[in-house]
Motif scaffolding. Structure first.
Motif, PDB file in Angstrom:
ATOM      1  N   ASP A  47      -3.155   2.824  -6.711  1.00  0.00           N
ATOM      2  CA  ASP A  47      -3.891   1.554  -6.747  1.00  0.00           C
ATOM      3  C   ASP A  47      -4.876   1.610  -7.917  1.00  0.00           C
ATOM      4  O   ASP A  47      -5.891   2.293  -7.851  1.00  0.00           O
ATOM      5  N   ALA A  58       0.833  -1.194   0.000  1.00  0.00           N
ATOM      6  CA  ALA A  58       0.000   0.000   0.000  1.00  0.00           C
ATOM      7  C   ALA A  58       0.871   1.249   0.000  1.00  0.00           C
ATOM      8  O   ALA A  58       1.929   1.287   0.634  1.00  0.00           O
ATOM      9  N   LEU A  88      -0.007   5.016   1.005  1.00  0.00           N
ATOM     10  CA  LEU A  88      -1.103   5.762   1.618  1.00  0.00           C
ATOM     11  C   LEU A  88      -0.615   7.120   2.082  1.00  0.00           C
ATOM     12  O   LEU A  88       0.424   7.224   2.747  1.00  0.00           O
ATOM     13  N   THR A 144      -7.243  -1.880  -2.497  1.00  0.00           N
ATOM     14  CA  THR A 144      -7.297  -1.251  -1.178  1.00  0.00           C
ATOM     15  C   THR A 144      -8.684  -1.398  -0.562  1.00  0.00           C
ATOM     16  O   THR A 144      -9.697  -1.131  -1.211  1.00  0.00           O
ATOM     17  N   PRO A 178      -5.470   6.399  -0.656  1.00  0.00           N
ATOM     18  CA  PRO A 178      -4.666   5.387  -1.357  1.00  0.00           C
ATOM     19  C   PRO A 178      -4.102   5.980  -2.649  1.00  0.00           C
ATOM     20  O   PRO A 178      -4.819   6.650  -3.401  1.00  0.00           O
TER      21      PRO A 178
END
Length: 307
Positions: free
Chosen positions: A240, A164, A166, A245, A237
């Motif tokens: 992606d 991820a 973020l 996510t 996010p």
């Protein structure tokens, strides 16, 4: 406390929990109480049916199971203001539950409740929603989700373990971008669960505060932080494009986060209300017993303590 209408939820698939639920139901019905009973588990959520089928006030929810069963009940019942008597029947750790030994004499428990011989512990909840559109005029794009332990933003995929990326802002101010397995936004209650496993801080449940803990970050400088309870945490996010996510609430999947959406987490307007039967409740004793804190390897006598 009046016991005119009571919910009894038991751990789905557990024979002991179901047997005790049936015993409780018979006893309460003998006291002229209307009982709503059903299983609670990964595939069973009885609370929407219970809440939609009644017109009178629900006085109490008796929840028999482990911590997972209790968390599910808090997410559903806290917004309705229904107090919860949580008992470890068929559970494992039982961090949020009353000991079974205090519940075993159930007739005495009903007498205590009707005689107001108990304590009430309130625990902070979090709520999350998804937004999309322009940052300055966002459009809500999801329902409201609640948690007692933590909100988690992390990816999930069937055939791989995606990383991820973020970006987090608190009260409109960018804090950092995190690359790793995800982010945890936890209550003091949740600080002893997933957040603690990710090296987050342990916070006394008597406090109102929010902790944010990165999960396995790819940077040694990414550290957990504790922020004021009225802060608003927005998590974006980045990068992606495959809809990996997800937003998780108390380790249960809440919803997917589409590209262009972000999760906004804040303190909920409701509190989870737990009935305490123990006469000497201690958070620190719970830490020692449930988390098996060992302390120093050599024990010394403290002659200044008289009790």
């Amino acid at each position: 406390m009046e016991l005119k209408q009571v919910i009894i939820a038991y751990k789905a698939g557990d024979a002991q929990s179901k047997s005790w639920a049936q015993t409780c139901s018979r006893q309460l019905e003998a006291r002229k109480c209307k009982v709503l009973m059903g299983p609670s588990g990964f595939k069973d959520n009885p609370y929407p049916v219970f809440l939609s089928s009644v017109t009178d006030k629900i006085d109490l929810a008796v929840v028999l199971g482990g911590d997972g069963t209790i968390l599910a009940s808090a997410r559903q019942l806290a917004p309705e203001g229904i107090p919860i008597l949580a008992v470890n029947v068929g559970g494992h750790l039982g961090f949020l539950t009353e000991p079974f030994e205090l519940f075993e004499d159930t007739e005495n428990v009903w007498d205590r409740l009707q005689g107001d011989r108990y304590a009430m512990l309130q625990r902070m909840m979090l709520e999350a929603r998804l937004f999309e559109g322009d940052r300055l005029s966002p459009k809500q794009s999801s329902e409201r989700f609640y948690c007692l332990n933590e909100m988690c933003v992390k990816p999930a995929s069937i055939d791989r373990m995606p990383t991820a990326v973020l970006e987090m802002e608190v009260d409109g101010q960018i804090v950092d971008q995190y690359q790793g397995d995800g982010l945890l936004v936890a209550t003091p209650t949740g600080s002893t669960c997933y957040s603690a496993s990710a090296n987050g801080p342990i916070i006394h449940p008597g406090m109102d505060a929010i902790s944010v803990t990165p999960i396995c970050p790819l940077s040694l400088s990414s550290r957990p932080i504790v922020i004021p309870p009225r802060s608003v945490v927005n998590i974006w996010p980045l990068g992606d494009y495959e809809l990996n996510t997800k937003l998780w609430t108390d380790s249960s999947l809440a919803t997917s986060i589409w590209p262009g959406q972000w999760a906004s987490v804040r303190m909920a307007d409701c509190m989870a209300r737990f009935i305490i039967l123990r006469e000497n409740y201690s958070f620190y004793q719970t830490l020692r017993e449930k988390l098996q804190w060992a302390g120093a390897r050599i024990r010394y006598n403290n002659n200044h303590r008289v009790s």
